[in-house]
Write an enzyme that holds these catalytic residues in place. Structure first.
Site, PDB file in Angstrom:
ATOM      1  N   LYS A  87     -35.225   0.255  16.390  1.00 23.18           N
ATOM      2  CA  LYS A  87     -35.215  -1.189  16.624  1.00 23.18           C
ATOM      3  C   LYS A  87     -33.811  -1.608  17.055  1.00 23.18           C
ATOM      4  O   LYS A  87     -32.833  -1.375  16.337  1.00 23.18           O
ATOM      5  CB  LYS A  87     -35.613  -1.884  15.319  1.00 23.18           C
ATOM      6  CG  LYS A  87     -36.317  -3.197  15.501  1.00 23.18           C
ATOM      7  CD  LYS A  87     -36.874  -3.635  14.157  1.00 23.18           C
ATOM      8  CE  LYS A  87     -37.388  -5.031  14.204  1.00 23.18           C
ATOM      9  NZ  LYS A  87     -37.704  -5.511  12.857  1.00 23.18           N
TER      10      LYS A  87
HETATM   11  C1  E4P Z   1     -39.925  -7.968  12.411  1.00 30.27           C
HETATM   12  O1  E4P Z   1     -39.724  -7.088  13.174  1.00 30.27           O
HETATM   13  C2  E4P Z   1     -38.928  -9.010  12.098  1.00 30.27           C
HETATM   14  O2  E4P Z   1     -37.765  -8.425  11.659  1.00 30.27           O
HETATM   15  C3  E4P Z   1     -39.497  -9.970  11.092  1.00 30.27           C
HETATM   16  O3  E4P Z   1     -40.844 -10.238  11.455  1.00 30.27           O
HETATM   17  C4  E4P Z   1     -38.705 -11.226  10.900  1.00 30.27           C
HETATM   18  O4  E4P Z   1     -39.453 -12.110  10.115  1.00 30.27           O
HETATM   19  P1  E4P Z   1     -38.814 -13.397   9.410  1.00 30.27           P
HETATM   20  O5  E4P Z   1     -38.445 -14.386  10.457  1.00 30.27           O
HETATM   21  O6  E4P Z   1     -39.911 -13.905   8.526  1.00 30.27           O
HETATM   22  O7  E4P Z   1     -37.618 -12.931   8.643  1.00 30.27           O
END
Ligand code: E4P
Length: 220
Positions: A87
């Site tokens: 990522k």
């Molecule tokens: C996923 O890849 C993201 O890091 C995550 O969905 C972020 O979610 P949030 O905005 O609820 O922290």
């Protein structure tokens, strides 16, 4: 549409897996910290644990923000398991790294995406997944799901193969909307997945079926 769970919590991953609908996992540094996972060795061990638990893709986020650092970390993460997806944040060095990883057969998820322009750039650089953050856009009173629709339209017109992974999902309603907006994947908390089960008419209907069955049995 694939279902990923957005957590580093092993019990929740197991529960989603047991339901039989889990296609993968996404994590981020905040989710790892929430589980008390810190330090290189602990982080690596935790990713290995998750990768052994699920068959599908597991997104593991780099911490570095410079090109060399992202590459070094991404290569190390990619060696942990075949289902690791690196990522990478949507920043200049991140985009350069996406292209490097594409050229070197390392799969990626471009994270922290908030605009269609960023989505085009990530697809051009060869990202496998693109994570538009729906909930965080809603948080500032914009329309997060509108962005998913816009990206889906652009990717279809342009023939980009990057999969749209709707992220920052906060509710079961978001999951349904992401499906309608053309997301290829949705990553969500366990509560949002389990919330899809709920309908009062299902509960009322089941109660009636079971009561009628019991009555008929008592008559015999
Ligand atoms: C996923 O890849 C993201 O890091 C995550 O969905 C972020 O979610 P949030 O905005 O609820 O922290």
């Amino acid at each position: 549409m694939k279902f990923f769970i957005d957590t580093a919590n092993i019990d929740q991953i197991k529960e989603a897996k047991d339901l039989g609908v889990l296609d993968g996992v996404t994590t981020n540094p905040s989710l790892m910290a929430k589980e008390g996972i810190s330090g290189d060795k602990a982080v690596i061990k935790h990713y290995e644990k998750i990768c052994n638990l699920v068959d599908g893709d597991v997104s593991a986020e780099v911490i570095a923000t410079d090109f060399e650092g992202i590459i070094k970390e991404g290569i190390a993460l990619s060696k942990l398991a075949p289902n690791i997806v690196v990522k990478v944040p949507m920043i200049k060095d991140g985009v350069k790294a996406l292209k490097y990883f594409y050229d070197n057969d390392i799969r990626t998820n471009c994270t922290l995406v908030f605009s269609a322009g960023q989505a085009i750039l990530a697809a051009k650089a060869g990202a496998n997944y693109l994570s538009p953050f729906v909930g965080r856009i809603d948080d500032i009173s914009w329309d997060g799901m509108q962005l998913v629709s816009e990206i889906a339209e652009i990717y279809a017109i342009q023939g980009f193969e990057t999969e749209i992974l709707a992220a920052s999902i906060r509710s079961s309603k978001h999951i349904v909307e992401a499906a309608k907006a053309g997301a290829d994947v949705v990553t969500c908390p366990l509560s949002a997945i389990l919330g899809l089960l709920n309908h009062p008419l299902t509960d009322i209907g089941l109660e009636k079926f079971l009561a009628d069955h019991a009555k008929a049995k008592a008559k015999k």
